[in-house]
Design a protein around this motif. Structure first.
Motif, PDB file in Angstrom:
ATOM      1  N   ILE A 136      55.532 123.714  59.019  1.00 21.61           N
ATOM      2  CA  ILE A 136      56.394 123.131  60.053  1.00 21.61           C
ATOM      3  C   ILE A 136      55.765 123.316  61.436  1.00 21.61           C
ATOM      4  N   THR A 137      55.242 124.516  61.677  1.00 24.40           N
ATOM      5  CA  THR A 137      54.581 124.795  62.960  1.00 24.40           C
ATOM      6  C   THR A 137      53.402 123.864  63.173  1.00 24.40           C
ATOM      7  N   LEU A 138      52.609 123.664  62.127  1.00 19.92           N
ATOM      8  CA  LEU A 138      51.448 122.778  62.217  1.00 19.92           C
ATOM      9  C   LEU A 138      51.868 121.371  62.625  1.00 19.92           C
ATOM     10  N   GLN A 139      52.918 120.882  61.994  1.00 15.83           N
ATOM     11  CA  GLN A 139      53.374 119.526  62.293  1.00 15.83           C
ATOM     12  C   GLN A 139      53.974 119.425  63.696  1.00 15.83           C
ATOM     13  N   GLN A 140      54.844 120.367  64.045  1.00 15.45           N
ATOM     14  CA  GLN A 140      55.570 120.283  65.309  1.00 15.45           C
ATOM     15  C   GLN A 140      54.700 120.627  66.518  1.00 15.45           C
ATOM     16  N   LYS A 141      53.920 121.703  66.399  1.00 10.20           N
ATOM     17  CA  LYS A 141      53.196 122.197  67.570  1.00 10.20           C
ATOM     18  C   LYS A 141      51.776 121.660  67.707  1.00 10.20           C
ATOM     19  N   VAL A 142      51.264 121.042  66.636  1.00  8.32           N
ATOM     20  CA  VAL A 142      49.911 120.484  66.713  1.00  8.32           C
ATOM     21  C   VAL A 142      49.944 118.962  66.639  1.00  8.32           C
ATOM     22  N   PHE A 143      50.398 118.434  65.521  1.00  2.00           N
ATOM     23  CA  PHE A 143      50.260 116.995  65.306  1.00  2.00           C
ATOM     24  C   PHE A 143      51.333 116.152  65.984  1.00  2.00           C
ATOM     25  N   ASP A 167      33.853 124.948  56.569  1.00  2.48           N
ATOM     26  CA  ASP A 167      33.920 123.736  55.747  1.00  2.48           C
ATOM     27  C   ASP A 167      35.024 122.795  56.246  1.00  2.48           C
ATOM     28  N   VAL A 168      36.169 123.359  56.626  1.00  9.77           N
ATOM     29  CA  VAL A 168      37.285 122.544  57.145  1.00  9.77           C
ATOM     30  C   VAL A 168      36.869 121.814  58.415  1.00  9.77           C
ATOM     31  N   ARG A 169      36.222 122.547  59.322  1.00  7.12           N
ATOM     32  CA  ARG A 169      35.784 121.935  60.569  1.00  7.12           C
ATOM     33  C   ARG A 169      34.806 120.795  60.299  1.00  7.12           C
ATOM     34  N   LYS A 170      33.914 121.011  59.340  1.00  6.50           N
ATOM     35  CA  LYS A 170      32.940 119.975  58.984  1.00  6.50           C
ATOM     36  C   LYS A 170      33.639 118.742  58.413  1.00  6.50           C
ATOM     37  N   ARG A 171      34.619 118.960  57.552  1.00 10.00           N
ATOM     38  CA  ARG A 171      35.348 117.842  56.948  1.00 10.00           C
ATOM     39  C   ARG A 171      36.083 117.016  58.006  1.00 10.00           C
ATOM     40  N   ILE A 172      36.717 117.716  58.930  1.00 15.82           N
ATOM     41  CA  ILE A 172      37.461 117.011  59.976  1.00 15.82           C
ATOM     42  C   ILE A 172      36.518 116.204  60.867  1.00 15.82           C
ATOM     43  N   ARG A 173      35.366 116.771  61.177  1.00 13.04           N
ATOM     44  CA  ARG A 173      34.400 116.046  62.010  1.00 13.04           C
ATOM     45  C   ARG A 173      33.855 114.813  61.302  1.00 13.04           C
ATOM     46  N   PHE A 174      33.883 114.841  59.967  1.00 14.83           N
ATOM     47  CA  PHE A 174      33.437 113.677  59.202  1.00 14.83           C
ATOM     48  C   PHE A 174      34.627 112.818  58.763  1.00 14.83           C
ATOM     49  N   ASN A 175      35.676 112.875  59.613  1.00 12.45           N
ATOM     50  CA  ASN A 175      36.809 111.946  59.513  1.00 12.45           C
ATOM     51  C   ASN A 175      37.766 112.188  58.350  1.00 12.45           C
ATOM     52  N   ALA A 176      37.813 113.391  57.802  1.00 12.22           N
ATOM     53  CA  ALA A 176      38.878 113.706  56.855  1.00 12.22           C
ATOM     54  C   ALA A 176      40.194 113.770  57.624  1.00 12.22           C
ATOM     55  N   PRO A 184      42.983 115.223  59.420  1.00  9.63           N
ATOM     56  CA  PRO A 184      43.104 116.585  59.939  1.00  9.63           C
ATOM     57  C   PRO A 184      44.318 117.340  59.413  1.00  9.63           C
ATOM     58  N   GLN A 185      45.476 116.687  59.358  1.00 12.52           N
ATOM     59  CA  GLN A 185      46.689 117.394  58.941  1.00 12.52           C
ATOM     60  C   GLN A 185      46.617 117.796  57.479  1.00 12.52           C
ATOM     61  N   LEU A 186      46.200 116.875  56.603  1.00 12.97           N
ATOM     62  CA  LEU A 186      46.104 117.203  55.183  1.00 12.97           C
ATOM     63  C   LEU A 186      45.054 118.283  54.934  1.00 12.97           C
ATOM     64  N   THR A 187      43.937 118.195  55.669  1.00 13.97           N
ATOM     65  CA  THR A 187      42.854 119.169  55.502  1.00 13.97           C
ATOM     66  C   THR A 187      43.301 120.562  55.926  1.00 13.97           C
ATOM     67  N   LEU A 188      44.017 120.656  57.050  1.00 13.72           N
ATOM     68  CA  LEU A 188      44.491 121.956  57.517  1.00 13.72           C
ATOM     69  C   LEU A 188      45.591 122.511  56.626  1.00 13.72           C
ATOM     70  N   GLU A 189      46.463 121.648  56.148  1.00  9.55           N
ATOM     71  CA  GLU A 189      47.516 122.113  55.235  1.00  9.55           C
ATOM     72  C   GLU A 189      46.915 122.707  53.968  1.00  9.55           C
ATOM     73  N   LYS A 190      45.931 122.015  53.400  1.00 10.71           N
ATOM     74  CA  LYS A 190      45.281 122.515  52.180  1.00 10.71           C
ATOM     75  C   LYS A 190      44.577 123.841  52.455  1.00 10.71           C
ATOM     76  N   TRP A 191      43.940 123.927  53.631  1.00  6.64           N
ATOM     77  CA  TRP A 191      43.232 125.161  53.977  1.00  6.64           C
ATOM     78  C   TRP A 191      44.206 126.342  54.082  1.00  6.64           C
ATOM     79  N   MET A 192      45.349 126.122  54.696  1.00  8.39           N
ATOM     80  CA  MET A 192      46.320 127.214  54.824  1.00  8.39           C
ATOM     81  C   MET A 192      46.854 127.658  53.465  1.00  8.39           C
ATOM     82  N   ILE A 193      47.018 126.704  52.553  1.00 10.45           N
ATOM     83  CA  ILE A 193      47.441 127.066  51.188  1.00 10.45           C
ATOM     84  C   ILE A 193      46.364 127.890  50.505  1.00 10.45           C
TER      85      ILE A 193
END
Length: 325
Positions: free
Chosen positions: A230-237, A300-309, A311-320
């Protein structure tokens, strides 16, 4: 300002001041190093020192020539910035014409190409000819994050000056003395290559919020994962922090490095020192390897996001994944 007002870069200062004192400056320099390390400031100080009417190897900052350079209206100093995505051949041709026909009181002229590695091939070849056959006494300064990206023939015709990130301790001392917040200075000096860049980060309206959000996400992702989502969605995206994902990841990486130090029993020199009361018990609740793995995954997450993955799905998966170790 003078050379000494630029934090660090002792070797660059020594090379340039020796050249000024001996009257044997190179006809071309490559200022290569990370953004924020003082390359632009050093180029301006070189121009000021070159024309300063009071000093030989530095700038006084108050004579007419120094003030003209400071205000970007000295007739013999030209700055060239990328036009859109690149520096184009027409810009180099215009530079050649401008220096060929300009009549001024001083003999030496200087031009600075910012982000010189973004020259088109045609522009680089035109510049190469200009370096080889200057029409007058001219000094070129090519600013780039990667000097090796320039044509080898240009590299071979210029003196290379490497810029390195300033010491975080030195930057921190300067910025705290200026009255900036120590808890914001601490992460900023680890993310920036120089005092100016660190100062800009600390002064940015969003930076304090970014720091607080990362700390909240880091804690919640390990203790209250649904809250973290919830924090990720509200305070970031759903906020302006969505535009600063790279910095958020850098701040999170600093937090993970702190956790490695704390779990190893080293409380000194941690970035988030004001958060140690809750970070220390959490750090000791896992093995050091857990935090090191978290850092590897963050890269790896930062690299994925820079290559257009996404961002929200990538960060959510990383936190899990981070919660599960």
């Amino acid at each position: 300002m003078s050379f000494q007002a630029i934090a660090g870069q002792a070797q660059a200062k020594r090379i340039l001041q020796n050249g000024l004192r001996s009257g044997r400056l190179s006809h071309a320099y490559i200022f290569s190093g990370p953004s924020g390390s003082g390359r632009r400031e050093m180029a301006k100080e070189l121009a000021k020192a070159l024309y300063c009417s009071e000093l030989v190897d530095d700038s006084c900052g108050h004579c007419l020539n120094c003030r003209k350079v400071d205000h970007n209206n000295h007739p013999d100093v030209v700055w060239i910035e990328p036009d859109g995505a690149s520096i184009k051949i027409d810009q180099i041709r215009e530079l050649q014409k401008e220096f060929a026909y300009r009549a001024t009181a001083s003999q030496t002229k200087i031009y600075v190409l910012n982000e010189a590695d973004r020259m088109t091939v045609q522009a680089a070849n035109s510049l190469l000819k200009f370096l080889e056959e200057p029409l007058t006494d001219i000094i070129a300064v090519l600013i780039t994050e990667n000097g090796h990206a320039l044509l080898p023939t240009i590299q071979s015709r210029a003196q290379w000056i490497s810029f390195v990130p300033a010491s975080p301790l030195e930057m921190s001392s300067i910025l705290i003395e200026e009255g900036l917040s120590p808890i914001l200075v601490s992460p900023a000096v680890h993310l920036a290559a120089g005092v100016h860049a660190a100062r800009e980060l600390v002064s940015a309206e969003w930076f304090a919020e970014a720091r607080n959000t990362v700390l909240q996400l880091a804690k919640e992702s390990l203790t209250k994962l649904p809250h973290a989502m919830i924090t990720l969605q509200q305070k970031v995206f759903k906020s302006k922090l969505n535009e600063h994902i790279d910095i958020l990841m850098d701040l999170w990486m600093l937090w993970l490095k702190d956790m490695v130090r704390l779990s190893s029993g080293h409380k000194e020199n941690i970035v988030y020192i004001d958060q140690a009361d809750w970070m220390s018990p959490l750090a000791f609740s896992r093995e050091v390897g857990f935090w090191i793995t978290g850092m590897e995954r963050a890269v790896d997450v930062r690299k994925r996001i820079r290559f257009n993955a996404n961002p929200q799905l990538t960060l959510e998966k990383w936190m899990i994944d981070l919660q599960g170790g």
